[in-house]
Design a protein around this motif. Structure first.
Motif, PDB file in Angstrom:
ATOM      1  N   PRO A 126       0.683  -1.311   0.234  1.00  0.00           N
ATOM      2  CA  PRO A 126       0.096  -0.123   0.074  1.00  0.00           C
ATOM      3  C   PRO A 126       0.907   1.161   0.015  1.00  0.00           C
ATOM      4  O   PRO A 126       2.041   1.183   0.503  1.00  0.00           O
ATOM      5  N   CYS A 127       0.246   2.374  -0.670  1.00  0.00           N
ATOM      6  CA  CYS A 127       1.215   3.576  -0.797  1.00  0.00           C
ATOM      7  C   CYS A 127       0.172   4.996  -0.661  1.00  0.00           C
ATOM      8  O   CYS A 127      -0.944   4.881  -1.106  1.00  0.00           O
ATOM      9  N   CYS A 128       0.756   5.800  -0.052  1.00  0.00           N
ATOM     10  CA  CYS A 128       0.458   7.084   0.002  1.00  0.00           C
ATOM     11  C   CYS A 128       1.180   8.252  -0.660  1.00  0.00           C
ATOM     12  O   CYS A 128       2.370   8.139  -0.284  1.00  0.00           O
ATOM     13  N   ILE A 129       0.907   8.709  -1.738  1.00  0.00           N
ATOM     14  CA  ILE A 129       1.804   9.893  -2.536  1.00  0.00           C
ATOM     15  C   ILE A 129       1.262  11.189  -2.170  1.00  0.00           C
ATOM     16  O   ILE A 129       0.199  11.438  -2.051  1.00  0.00           O
ATOM     17  N   GLU A 130       2.336  11.862  -1.792  1.00  0.00           N
ATOM     18  CA  GLU A 130       2.068  13.362  -1.685  1.00  0.00           C
ATOM     19  C   GLU A 130       1.660  13.920  -2.869  1.00  0.00           C
ATOM     20  O   GLU A 130       1.638  13.488  -4.181  1.00  0.00           O
ATOM     21  N   LYS A 131       0.841  14.994  -2.782  1.00  0.00           N
ATOM     22  CA  LYS A 131       0.129  15.916  -3.800  1.00  0.00           C
ATOM     23  C   LYS A 131       0.773  16.878  -4.505  1.00  0.00           C
ATOM     24  O   LYS A 131       1.976  17.318  -3.557  1.00  0.00           O
ATOM     25  N   PRO A 132       0.936  17.027  -5.992  1.00  0.00           N
ATOM     26  CA  PRO A 132       0.003  16.374  -6.568  1.00  0.00           C
ATOM     27  C   PRO A 132       0.359  15.056  -6.936  1.00  0.00           C
ATOM     28  O   PRO A 132       1.654  14.828  -6.671  1.00  0.00           O
ATOM     29  N   MET A 133      -0.527  14.323  -7.543  1.00  0.00           N
ATOM     30  CA  MET A 133      -0.036  12.710  -7.921  1.00  0.00           C
ATOM     31  C   MET A 133       1.131  12.737  -8.548  1.00  0.00           C
ATOM     32  O   MET A 133       2.005  11.626  -8.293  1.00  0.00           O
ATOM     33  N   SER A 134       1.350  13.463  -9.606  1.00  0.00           N
ATOM     34  CA  SER A 134       2.605  13.635 -10.373  1.00  0.00           C
ATOM     35  C   SER A 134       2.471  15.136 -11.038  1.00  0.00           C
ATOM     36  O   SER A 134       1.794  15.616 -11.045  1.00  0.00           O
ATOM     37  N   PRO A 135       3.475  15.307 -12.114  1.00  0.00           N
ATOM     38  CA  PRO A 135       3.366  16.639 -12.760  1.00  0.00           C
ATOM     39  C   PRO A 135       2.370  16.635 -13.810  1.00  0.00           C
ATOM     40  O   PRO A 135       2.053  17.864 -14.320  1.00  0.00           O
ATOM     41  N   TYR A 178      -5.220  15.969   1.917  1.00  0.00           N
ATOM     42  CA  TYR A 178      -5.665  15.578   3.292  1.00  0.00           C
ATOM     43  C   TYR A 178      -7.004  16.672   3.807  1.00  0.00           C
ATOM     44  O   TYR A 178      -7.603  16.334   4.744  1.00  0.00           O
ATOM     45  N   ARG A 179      -7.455  17.566   2.867  1.00  0.00           N
ATOM     46  CA  ARG A 179      -8.396  18.668   3.164  1.00  0.00           C
ATOM     47  C   ARG A 179      -9.520  17.894   3.259  1.00  0.00           C
ATOM     48  O   ARG A 179     -10.708  18.132   3.766  1.00  0.00           O
ATOM     49  N   PRO A 181      -5.437  20.295  13.303  1.00  0.00           N
ATOM     50  CA  PRO A 181      -4.778  19.596  14.292  1.00  0.00           C
ATOM     51  C   PRO A 181      -3.234  20.229  14.149  1.00  0.00           C
ATOM     52  O   PRO A 181      -3.112  20.598  12.935  1.00  0.00           O
ATOM     53  N   ALA A 182      -2.808  19.882  15.198  1.00  0.00           N
ATOM     54  CA  ALA A 182      -1.021  20.387  15.125  1.00  0.00           C
ATOM     55  C   ALA A 182      -0.428  19.756  14.167  1.00  0.00           C
ATOM     56  O   ALA A 182       0.321  20.150  13.501  1.00  0.00           O
ATOM     57  N   HIS A 183      -0.918  18.365  13.762  1.00  0.00           N
ATOM     58  CA  HIS A 183      -0.387  17.734  12.456  1.00  0.00           C
ATOM     59  C   HIS A 183      -1.482  17.450  11.446  1.00  0.00           C
ATOM     60  O   HIS A 183      -2.335  16.570  11.560  1.00  0.00           O
ATOM     61  N   VAL A 184      -1.205  18.210  10.532  1.00  0.00           N
ATOM     62  CA  VAL A 184      -2.641  18.601   9.498  1.00  0.00           C
ATOM     63  C   VAL A 184      -3.015  17.332   9.092  1.00  0.00           C
ATOM     64  O   VAL A 184      -4.181  17.394   8.614  1.00  0.00           O
ATOM     65  N   GLN A 185      -2.183  16.298   8.855  1.00  0.00           N
ATOM     66  CA  GLN A 185      -2.649  15.340   7.855  1.00  0.00           C
ATOM     67  C   GLN A 185      -3.088  14.061   8.784  1.00  0.00           C
ATOM     68  O   GLN A 185      -3.548  12.852   8.643  1.00  0.00           O
ATOM     69  N   GLN A 186      -3.472  14.468  10.354  1.00  0.00           N
ATOM     70  CA  GLN A 186      -3.835  13.523  11.451  1.00  0.00           C
ATOM     71  C   GLN A 186      -5.268  12.730  10.874  1.00  0.00           C
ATOM     72  O   GLN A 186      -5.182  11.614  10.976  1.00  0.00           O
ATOM     73  N   TYR A 187      -6.097  13.344  10.648  1.00  0.00           N
ATOM     74  CA  TYR A 187      -7.542  12.927  10.193  1.00  0.00           C
ATOM     75  C   TYR A 187      -7.312  11.943   8.843  1.00  0.00           C
ATOM     76  O   TYR A 187      -7.888  10.966   8.353  1.00  0.00           O
ATOM     77  N   HIS A 188      -6.417  12.586   7.914  1.00  0.00           N
ATOM     78  CA  HIS A 188      -6.103  11.818   6.556  1.00  0.00           C
ATOM     79  C   HIS A 188      -5.562  10.612   6.903  1.00  0.00           C
ATOM     80  O   HIS A 188      -5.769   9.372   6.297  1.00  0.00           O
ATOM     81  N   VAL A 189      -4.606  10.578   7.899  1.00  0.00           N
ATOM     82  CA  VAL A 189      -3.855   9.287   8.181  1.00  0.00           C
ATOM     83  C   VAL A 189      -4.642   8.263   9.033  1.00  0.00           C
ATOM     84  O   VAL A 189      -4.846   7.098   8.582  1.00  0.00           O
ATOM     85  N   GLU A 190      -5.632   8.760   9.679  1.00  0.00           N
ATOM     86  CA  GLU A 190      -6.691   8.157  10.582  1.00  0.00           C
ATOM     87  C   GLU A 190      -7.534   7.429   9.578  1.00  0.00           C
ATOM     88  O   GLU A 190      -7.964   6.046   9.919  1.00  0.00           O
ATOM     89  N   SER A 224      -9.868  10.124  -0.038  1.00  0.00           N
ATOM     90  CA  SER A 224      -8.725  10.505  -1.441  1.00  0.00           C
ATOM     91  C   SER A 224      -7.971   9.142  -1.793  1.00  0.00           C
ATOM     92  O   SER A 224      -7.058   8.973  -0.960  1.00  0.00           O
ATOM     93  N   THR A 225      -8.434   8.717  -2.575  1.00  0.00           N
ATOM     94  CA  THR A 225      -7.622   7.563  -3.153  1.00  0.00           C
ATOM     95  C   THR A 225      -6.888   7.862  -4.568  1.00  0.00           C
ATOM     96  O   THR A 225      -7.038   8.862  -5.058  1.00  0.00           O
ATOM     97  N   GLY A 226      -6.342   6.775  -5.024  1.00  0.00           N
ATOM     98  CA  GLY A 226      -5.804   7.015  -6.379  1.00  0.00           C
ATOM     99  C   GLY A 226      -6.629   7.542  -7.528  1.00  0.00           C
ATOM    100  O   GLY A 226      -6.303   8.291  -8.223  1.00  0.00           O
TER     101      GLY A 226
END
Length: 333
Positions: free
Chosen positions: A102-111, A135-136, A291-300, A314-316
């Protein structure tokens, strides 16, 4: 579709490997992974040995390396988070897909959309979970906006408008190194890094954008990527949209306004600002902190998705569509 051999339970922590540990990994993302009891950040990679060792020590991560292969192929690593600049997302993501993790890629997905499509199809063929760090979609501030929309508090939505503008910074004025302004890495410049968040959010709030167009140019000549973009679009449900993103203006502005048949909603995509609802019942202003770490809910949500408890917003697939919208506005399709 090939059956995925990935399995995850709460009995044993999912061990993450991080590829790239620059600014986004300092506070926004990696500490959020470390907050999840079912996750363990086990290894981190960066090409600069001194910096990656320092990062691993400060964040109490057991292992570090300068070689991405050592992370991807490591049998002690179960999942990968790619946090490098966009021009290497495809390179690393395809290797992760081959490894079956499994993988999570930072946005944007690619150029660009074509590279994003290649990434998406590689994971889809093997039925491997793929997430994009928009993560928004998981943040309470924007979920409140969606709630207002879903409850019909401004009636039928007619149009959304977004202005994002800013002055050039010192690095750009002095010709310094910045991946966000290098055409080969981010063709749209700051549009790729910043506007991608809002366009993805609009797909989430109003349904997918089905047509889009725009103009993109370089007005200042400070760097190789675009610095002035204007676009318009149409959502599948008939909502129209327009925006401009200019990074050579005197004033910094980040303002979204949603116009409905019975009211309006205002908020900022990137800046700290309240969400505002105005309709026939009155005017409501809410301060909803991140949250202090803005991706917290995204990671949860990644955890809950992998446990089969929910579908991650937010999937592929959704990230791929945002790549298509961006290319359409930039005139690259």
């Amino acid at each position: 579709m090939t059956e995925s051999h990935f399995h995850f339970s709460e009995e044993k922590p999912l061990r993450w490997g991080i590829i790239g540990c620059g600014s986004v990994a300092e506070k926004k993302s990696v500490p959020a992974y470390q907050l999840i009891p079912e996750f363990k950040v086990h290894m981190v990679m960066r090409r600069d040995a001194e910096r990656v060792q320092d990062y691993a020590q400060r964040h109490q991560i057991a292992r570090w390396t300068t070689n991405a292969d050592e992370v991807i192929q490591n049998p002690e690593i179960d999942a990968i988070y790619i946090a490098t600049p966009p021009d290497t997302h495809k390179l690393y993501a395809l290797q992760v897909a081959v490894a079956g993790k499994p993988c999570c890629i930072e946005k944007p997905m690619s150029p660009n959309y074509q590279d994003s499509l290649v990434i998406y199809e590689a994971f889809k063929r093997k039925n491997i979970p793929l997430f994009i760090a928009y993560y928004r979609r998981s943040l309470p501030r924007f979920l409140k906006v969606k709630q207002w929309l879903d409850e019909g508090l401004i009636g039928r939505v007619r149009h959304v408008n977004w202005q994002k503008s800013a002055s050039p910074n010192e690095v750009d004025l002095n010709g310094g190194s910045n991946w966000r302004t290098e055409e080969k890495v981010a063709p749209g410049g700051y549009f790729d890094d910043l506007a991608s968040h809002g366009l993805d959010l609009f797909n989430f709030l109003f349904g997918d954008i089905k047509t889009a167009n725009g103009v993109a140019l370089n007005q200042q000549g400070l760097y190789t990527a675009h610095d002035a973009i204007a676009g318009s679009w149409l959502h599948e449900n008939g909502v129209t949209g327009a925006g401009f993103w200019n990074f050579g203006t005197h004033h910094r502005v980040d303002k979204v306004e949603i116009f409905g048949s019975e009211g309006s909603i205002r908020f900022a995509v990137l800046d700290e600002a309240p969400v505002e609802l105005e309709n026939t019942s009155g005017h409501e202003i809410l301060e909803i902190p991140h949250p202090a770490h803005v991706q917290q809910y995204h990671v949860e949500n990644i955890k809950n998705h992998l446990l089969g408890k929910c579908e991650h917003p937010s999937t592929g697939k959704t990230g791929l569509h945002t790549s298509w919208v961006m290319d359409a506005i930039l005139g690259n399709l």
